[in-house]
Design an enzyme around this catalytic site. Structure first.
Site, PDB file in Angstrom:
ATOM      1  N   CYS A  33       4.959   0.272  -2.103  1.00 56.03           N
ATOM      2  CA  CYS A  33       4.467  -0.566  -1.010  1.00 56.03           C
ATOM      3  C   CYS A  33       4.751  -2.006  -1.423  1.00 56.03           C
ATOM      4  O   CYS A  33       4.359  -2.425  -2.526  1.00 56.03           O
ATOM      5  CB  CYS A  33       2.966  -0.334  -0.848  1.00 56.03           C
TER       6      CYS A  33
ATOM      7  N   GLU B 123       5.612   3.554  13.193  1.00 55.25           N
ATOM      8  CA  GLU B 123       4.609   4.625  13.157  1.00 55.25           C
ATOM      9  C   GLU B 123       4.478   5.319  14.515  1.00 55.25           C
ATOM     10  O   GLU B 123       4.087   6.476  14.579  1.00 55.25           O
ATOM     11  CB  GLU B 123       3.271   4.076  12.672  1.00 55.25           C
TER      12      GLU B 123
ATOM     13  N   CYS C 212       9.738  -4.275   3.326  1.00 52.34           N
ATOM     14  CA  CYS C 212       8.587  -3.469   3.747  1.00 52.34           C
ATOM     15  C   CYS C 212       9.096  -2.041   3.823  1.00 52.34           C
ATOM     16  O   CYS C 212      10.212  -1.797   4.306  1.00 52.34           O
ATOM     17  CB  CYS C 212       8.089  -3.934   5.113  1.00 52.34           C
TER      18      CYS C 212
ATOM     19  N   THR D  17       3.577  -4.768  -0.139  1.00 54.47           N
ATOM     20  CA  THR D  17       2.386  -5.612  -0.155  1.00 54.47           C
ATOM     21  C   THR D  17       1.586  -5.382  -1.443  1.00 54.47           C
ATOM     22  O   THR D  17       1.161  -6.335  -2.103  1.00 54.47           O
ATOM     23  CB  THR D  17       1.506  -5.312   1.076  1.00 54.47           C
TER      24      THR D  17
ATOM     25  N   TYR E 298      -2.021  -2.504   4.920  1.00 55.41           N
ATOM     26  CA  TYR E 298      -2.346  -3.392   3.803  1.00 55.41           C
ATOM     27  C   TYR E 298      -1.832  -4.814   4.079  1.00 55.41           C
ATOM     28  O   TYR E 298      -2.322  -5.781   3.508  1.00 55.41           O
ATOM     29  CB  TYR E 298      -1.668  -2.893   2.517  1.00 55.41           C
TER      30      TYR E 298
ATOM     31  N   ASP F 140       1.483   4.495  -1.386  1.00 55.60           N
ATOM     32  CA  ASP F 140       1.708   3.461  -0.364  1.00 55.60           C
ATOM     33  C   ASP F 140       0.468   3.409   0.514  1.00 55.60           C
ATOM     34  O   ASP F 140      -0.422   4.265   0.423  1.00 55.60           O
ATOM     35  CB  ASP F 140       2.936   3.834   0.482  1.00 55.60           C
ATOM     36  N   SER F 141       0.432   2.409   1.390  1.00 52.93           N
ATOM     37  CA  SER F 141      -0.676   2.289   2.331  1.00 52.93           C
ATOM     38  C   SER F 141      -0.668   3.421   3.359  1.00 52.93           C
ATOM     39  O   SER F 141      -1.652   3.630   4.056  1.00 52.93           O
ATOM     40  CB  SER F 141      -0.584   0.951   3.054  1.00 52.93           C
TER      41      SER F 141
ATOM     42  N   HIS G 225       8.587   0.418   5.657  1.00 50.49           N
ATOM     43  CA  HIS G 225       8.917   1.021   6.952  1.00 50.49           C
ATOM     44  C   HIS G 225      10.300   0.598   7.469  1.00 50.49           C
ATOM     45  O   HIS G 225      10.885   1.287   8.296  1.00 50.49           O
ATOM     46  CB  HIS G 225       7.895   0.594   8.015  1.00 50.49           C
TER      47      HIS G 225
HETATM   48  N1  DGL Z   1       3.748  -0.270   3.152  1.00 49.05           N
HETATM   49  C1  DGL Z   1       3.543  -1.634   3.551  1.00 49.05           C
HETATM   50  C2  DGL Z   1       4.540  -2.535   2.823  1.00 49.05           C
HETATM   51  O1  DGL Z   1       5.570  -2.099   2.343  1.00 49.05           O
HETATM   52  C3  DGL Z   1       3.663  -1.815   5.041  1.00 49.05           C
HETATM   53  C4  DGL Z   1       2.538  -1.233   5.848  1.00 49.05           C
HETATM   54  C5  DGL Z   1       1.224  -1.958   5.676  1.00 49.05           C
HETATM   55  O2  DGL Z   1       1.055  -3.093   6.138  1.00 49.05           O
HETATM   56  O3  DGL Z   1       0.355  -1.362   5.065  1.00 49.05           O
HETATM   57  O4  DGL Z   1       4.313  -3.703   2.711  1.00 49.05           O
END
Ligand code: DGL
Length: 268
Positions: free
Chosen positions: A74, A153, A185, A76, A43, A11-12, A187
């Protein structure tokens, strides 16, 4: 034995840990290597070209760990890079979008489906496209919620600031009378109770992390590489901030985190 090889998950940053949490719960003997790109997060506001480049580097790193399968944990990166990189990889690879869309498509009754995610995920229109494969009649309402990631976060999981921002973001979905809402997403499952309170009990909240773990188990079984027994090992790598990552991971994972190591991801 290939069965004992780890699953590579990335993941990012910390968000993909919600997917690791589901893998630990649902595939408790699988070994996992996790990479969080904490130096380059977020990301969600970057271009597709950049996300594809990052994804290739991370896959290259995970391959050095001899992974038997890869999960793009992730939304994105699943939206922007999965289709491009999948033909380049010689192990099974899945993202989080299709499993989430599958569940939403089979849960909705009214056909009004909401999707919340980063700007990248929402602008890509990927959830809408996949949902329309199931039923072109679905009405899909997407809403980018860029402030949710920093709120999570910062640990503001149950906070009046998060409540206020969530109320504003989600109003459009309430007005559209969605009966199903995809938490698109990684999070967002961490602020599920806030989202639940605002949307009300009548709306089904879909957590793609949960569905992804189910899809992963099916895939591993189909390929004959599912690890059914044995003590698992978990290894965590990040591109920056090992201590912050470890503290976050310890707060949400059902296992004791041993160590997080630093990877110079640009070199891959
Ligand atoms: N992990 C990213 C997602 O699920 C969210 C955090 C980011 O923008 O990197 O899209």
């Amino acid at each position: 034995m290939l069965k004992d090889a780890p699953i590579g998950v990335f993941d990012s940053g910390v968000g993909g840990l919600t997917v690791v949490r589901e893998i630990i719960r649902q595939l408790p003997s699988e070994n996992v290597v996790y990479f969080g790109d904490t130096a380059r997060v977020p990301y969600g506001s970057k271009s597709q070209k950049t996300i594809i480049e990052y994804t290739r580097q991370i896959i290259h790193f995970l391959k050095t760990k001899k992974v038997k399968a890869i999960v793009i944990a992730c939304n994105t990166a699943s939206a922007y890079a999965l289709d491009t990189v999948a033909p380049e990889v010689d192990v099974p690879i899945i993202g989080v979008v299709r499993p989430g869309a599958y569940t939403a498509a089979h849960t909705t009754v009214s056909g009004n489906i909401g999707v919340i995610g980063t700007e990248g995920t929402i602008n890509s229109g990927i959830y809408s496209s996949v949902l329309h494969e199931y039923n072109p009649g679905f009405r899909v309402i997407g809403k980018a919620c860029p402030l949710f990631v920093p709120l999570v976060e910062e640990g503001l999981l149950n906070d009046s600031v998060t409540d206020e921002i969530a109320s504003r973001y989600l109003q459009v979905l309430k007005d559209a009378h969605v009966d199903t809402l995809i938490l698109g997403c990684t999070h967002y499952p961490l602020i599920r109770s806030t989202i639940r309170r605002i949307m009300g009990e009548g709306v089904n909240l879909v957590n793609p992390a949960y569905e992804t773990a189910i899809s992963l188990r099916c895939l591993l079984k189909e390929q004959g590489i599912y690890r059914e027994s044995g003590e698992p090992e978990y290894h965590f790598f990040v591109s920056d901030g090992t201590d912050k990552f470890s503290a976050f991971a310890n707060s949400i994972l059902p296992v004791e985190l041993v160590e997080t190591r630093l990877v110079p991801i640009d070199e891959y």
